[in-house]
Design a protein around this motif. Structure first.
Motif, PDB file in Angstrom:
ATOM      1  N   ASP A   2    -111.630  16.595 -65.222  1.00 43.51           N
ATOM      2  CA  ASP A   2    -111.743  15.947 -66.879  1.00 43.51           C
ATOM      3  C   ASP A   2    -110.370  15.202 -67.084  1.00 43.51           C
ATOM      4  N   LEU A   3    -108.952  15.793 -66.516  1.00 45.65           N
ATOM      5  CA  LEU A   3    -107.868  15.147 -66.653  1.00 45.65           C
ATOM      6  C   LEU A   3    -107.992  14.432 -66.153  1.00 45.65           C
ATOM      7  N   ILE A   4    -108.364  13.981 -64.857  1.00 49.77           N
ATOM      8  CA  ILE A   4    -107.828  12.886 -63.623  1.00 49.77           C
ATOM      9  C   ILE A   4    -108.545  11.597 -64.305  1.00 49.77           C
ATOM     10  N   ALA A   5    -109.618  12.335 -65.256  1.00 45.02           N
ATOM     11  CA  ALA A   5    -110.877  10.724 -65.571  1.00 45.02           C
ATOM     12  C   ALA A   5    -111.034  10.892 -67.201  1.00 45.02           C
ATOM     13  N   SER A   6    -109.981  11.197 -67.330  1.00 47.67           N
ATOM     14  CA  SER A   6    -109.562  10.949 -68.576  1.00 47.67           C
ATOM     15  C   SER A   6    -108.492  10.071 -69.013  1.00 47.67           C
ATOM     16  N   GLU A   7    -107.991   9.458 -70.135  1.00 51.31           N
ATOM     17  CA  GLU A   7    -106.878   8.626 -70.530  1.00 51.31           C
ATOM     18  C   GLU A   7    -105.268   8.964 -70.405  1.00 51.31           C
ATOM     19  N   GLN A   8    -104.979  10.359 -70.112  1.00 53.24           N
ATOM     20  CA  GLN A   8    -104.436  11.192 -70.085  1.00 53.24           C
ATOM     21  C   GLN A   8    -103.617  10.838 -68.343  1.00 53.24           C
ATOM     22  N   PHE A   9    -104.734  10.792 -67.479  1.00 50.51           N
ATOM     23  CA  PHE A   9    -104.618   9.921 -66.638  1.00 50.51           C
ATOM     24  C   PHE A   9    -104.459   8.516 -65.509  1.00 50.51           C
ATOM     25  N   ASP A  10    -103.930   7.818 -64.846  1.00 45.20           N
ATOM     26  CA  ASP A  10    -103.915   6.524 -64.942  1.00 45.20           C
ATOM     27  C   ASP A  10    -103.350   6.563 -63.161  1.00 45.20           C
ATOM     28  N   ALA A  11    -104.888   6.000 -62.749  1.00 43.63           N
ATOM     29  CA  ALA A  11    -104.717   6.312 -60.743  1.00 43.63           C
ATOM     30  C   ALA A  11    -104.031   4.764 -60.397  1.00 43.63           C
ATOM     31  N   ARG A  12    -103.509   3.823 -61.434  1.00 43.76           N
ATOM     32  CA  ARG A  12    -102.921   2.971 -60.944  1.00 43.76           C
ATOM     33  C   ARG A  12    -101.512   3.186 -60.555  1.00 43.76           C
ATOM     34  N   THR A  13    -100.878   3.931 -61.433  1.00 43.89           N
ATOM     35  CA  THR A  13     -98.873   4.724 -61.702  1.00 43.89           C
ATOM     36  C   THR A  13     -99.378   6.094 -60.871  1.00 43.89           C
ATOM     37  N   MET A  14    -100.320   6.966 -61.161  1.00 46.12           N
ATOM     38  CA  MET A  14     -99.874   8.441 -61.110  1.00 46.12           C
ATOM     39  C   MET A  14    -100.048   9.161 -59.891  1.00 46.12           C
ATOM     40  N   CYS A  15    -100.498   8.100 -59.042  1.00 52.82           N
ATOM     41  CA  CYS A  15    -100.927   9.190 -57.426  1.00 52.82           C
ATOM     42  C   CYS A  15    -100.917   7.469 -57.007  1.00 52.82           C
ATOM     43  N   GLY A  16    -100.528   8.124 -54.820  1.00 53.92           N
ATOM     44  CA  GLY A  16    -100.768   7.501 -54.065  1.00 53.92           C
ATOM     45  C   GLY A  16    -101.491   6.113 -54.334  1.00 53.92           C
ATOM     46  N   SER A  17    -101.555   4.993 -52.594  1.00 52.65           N
ATOM     47  CA  SER A  17    -101.995   3.546 -53.072  1.00 52.65           C
ATOM     48  C   SER A  17    -102.877   4.336 -52.091  1.00 52.65           C
ATOM     49  N   LEU A  18    -104.803   3.205 -51.928  1.00 52.31           N
ATOM     50  CA  LEU A  18    -105.754   3.596 -51.367  1.00 52.31           C
ATOM     51  C   LEU A  18    -106.418   4.371 -50.732  1.00 52.31           C
ATOM     52  N   CYS A  19    -106.377   5.750 -52.061  1.00 50.57           N
ATOM     53  CA  CYS A  19    -107.057   6.382 -51.131  1.00 50.57           C
ATOM     54  C   CYS A  19    -108.241   7.116 -50.602  1.00 50.57           C
ATOM     55  N   LEU A  20    -108.343   8.706 -50.372  1.00 50.27           N
ATOM     56  CA  LEU A  20    -110.078   8.696 -49.501  1.00 50.27           C
ATOM     57  C   LEU A  20    -110.543   8.635 -50.686  1.00 50.27           C
ATOM     58  N   GLN A  21    -110.856   8.665 -51.705  1.00 55.28           N
ATOM     59  CA  GLN A  21    -111.787   8.387 -52.915  1.00 55.28           C
ATOM     60  C   GLN A  21    -111.619   6.668 -53.344  1.00 55.28           C
ATOM     61  N   HIS A  22    -110.526   6.109 -52.769  1.00 55.10           N
ATOM     62  CA  HIS A  22    -110.715   4.685 -53.368  1.00 55.10           C
ATOM     63  C   HIS A  22    -111.941   4.026 -53.827  1.00 55.10           C
ATOM     64  N   LYS A  23    -113.081   3.689 -52.546  1.00 48.86           N
ATOM     65  CA  LYS A  23    -113.709   2.280 -52.678  1.00 48.86           C
ATOM     66  C   LYS A  23    -115.454   3.269 -53.519  1.00 48.86           C
ATOM     67  N   VAL A  24    -115.653   5.053 -53.461  1.00 51.25           N
ATOM     68  CA  VAL A  24    -115.974   5.669 -54.319  1.00 51.25           C
ATOM     69  C   VAL A  24    -115.305   5.275 -56.267  1.00 51.25           C
ATOM     70  N   ASN A  25    -114.497   5.914 -56.124  1.00 53.46           N
ATOM     71  CA  ASN A  25    -113.966   5.158 -57.051  1.00 53.46           C
ATOM     72  C   ASN A  25    -114.262   3.918 -58.102  1.00 53.46           C
ATOM     73  N   GLU A  26    -114.407   2.884 -56.735  1.00 51.01           N
ATOM     74  CA  GLU A  26    -114.621   0.939 -57.571  1.00 51.01           C
ATOM     75  C   GLU A  26    -115.655   1.251 -58.073  1.00 51.01           C
TER      76      GLU A  26
END
Length: 372
Positions: free
Chosen positions: A322-346
């Motif tokens: 729930d935390l990483i899917a919330s406003e408290q987490f920003d995947a653009r700045t808080m983790c590495g680039s082009l991860c395994l889940q990238h296409k699923v996330n899009e």
């Protein structure tokens, strides 16, 4: 084999639409089991690849015994996981339990896969494990023996052994008419450009089913120094490599990531409930980008200390999801680039925003459908 390879294998994209029931359950807020789990059986490795993200993933390591691994595979099957790939932050052929683990997972009804540099893969065990694998992927970023040794941090003798093992695997597959897909994966850095065409030709010569050419991920600090702007100058040579495809052999660049500039269109991370990653240390975390000990706020548990079924049912598991899917987490700045889940996330990002609608894809399902 020809129609299946060229028409049904997805090397740049995702397959989550073929799991509509699980997506609908997630949209309803239900606690779903992952469809795919990527994990390693150890953090050890025989190579020192210049692009290795594993060096950025150090965390407290526990002993991944045979009992621990079997308990995990039993739990995965019981709760509804569909596929397990031994692909993560370690070289799973370094584990003495790899072969038994592949067979146990298959016996449990899981689709099993292995990604490896191939050096420690035992040729005499290939006939045993190939029928149990959905795919076997060899990580190789150079066709020239000397360049291979430079890039992978090994010696030429390792190259020679790996090539021999690939040939043996191809021969067994053909002789026994096995369904397993045999592939090569090139992690592309701009300085490897000279190896793109030779590697595409080598794959055809070896008789594997595909060569996929992928980007190199980097962390949010750019620790590996990947210059994503330099990928753009390689478009023509990558297209030339793809033209070496034939009805029985597919060469594909991961264009959507290679040309993304390392950027994301989404800020929240929705992918891990569907495709989870474990470290070779036994650590359960949402993704490989968050394995390092400095990301402990996102660490969920360790399968060497507690069963995966218990971890998955725990409040801690879902608090992190729930935390990483919330406003408290920003995947653009808080983790590495082009991860395994990238296409699923899009896909899930656009689904959540209402830009697309959940649909059932037409036509025959793709190969490796449970490896989303």
């Amino acid at each position: 084999m020809s129609d299946r390879t060229t028409d049904k294998i997805i090397l740049d994209g995702h397959k989550i639409e073929w799991h509509r029931d699980r997506v609908e359950a997630w949209l309803r807020g239900e606690r779903i089991a992952p469809i795919t789990i990527d994990c390693a059986l150890t953090r050890a490795c025989t190579y020192r690849c210049v692009y290795c993200y594993g060096q950025l993933q150090a965390n407290d390591e526990k002993q991944m015994t045979r009992d621990v691994i079997f308990r995990f595979l039993d739990d995965a099957a019981e709760i509804g996981v569909k596929a397990v790939s031994f692909v993560s932050d370690g070289e799973s052929t370094c584990s003495p339990h790899l072969y038994d683990a592949i067979l146990r997972g298959k016996h449990n009804g899981l689709d099993m896969a292995l990604g490896t540099n191939g050096y420690l893969l035992k040729d005499e065990r290939l006939e045993e494990i190939l029928p149990a694998l959905t795919y076997l992927r060899f990580n190789i970023s150079a066709a020239d023996p000397k360049r291979y040794a430079e890039i992978h941090g090994c010696t030429v003798k390792e190259y020679e052994k790996v090539i021999g093992t690939i040939r043996k695997a191809v021969a067994i597959k053909k002789a026994k008419n096995l369904e397993v897909t045999l592939g090569l994966q090139m992690v592309l850095l701009p300085q490897f450009q000279d190896q793109i065409i030779p590697l595409a030709r080598l794959g055809k010569d070896l008789g594997v089913d595909y060569l996929v050419i992928k980007h190199c991920s980097d962390d949010e600090q750019g620790s590996l120094g990947v210059d994503y702007s330099r990928y753009e100058v390689m478009v023509d040579i990558l297209k030339e490599a793809e033209e070496l495809s034939s009805p029985d052999y597919l060469v594909r660049a991961k264009w959507s990531k290679i040309l993304s500039g390392g950027k994301r269109c989404y800020s929240r991370c929705y992918g891990p409930p569907f495709i989870m990653q474990f470290s070779g240390s036994g650590l359960v975390a949402p993704c490989g980008m968050l394995f390092n000990s400095k990301y402990k706020k996102y660490h969920i548990g360790n399968i060497a200390e507690k069963s995966f079924k218990e971890i998955w049912k725990s409040d801690r598991y879902w608090e992190v999801i729930d935390l990483i899917a919330s406003e408290q987490f920003d995947a653009r700045t808080m983790c590495g680039s082009l991860c395994l889940q990238h296409k699923v996330n899009e896909y899930l990002w656009e689904l959540k925003l209402g830009k697309i609608k959940l649909r059932t894809p037409g036509g025959a399902p793709p190969m490796h459908g449970n490896f989303i």
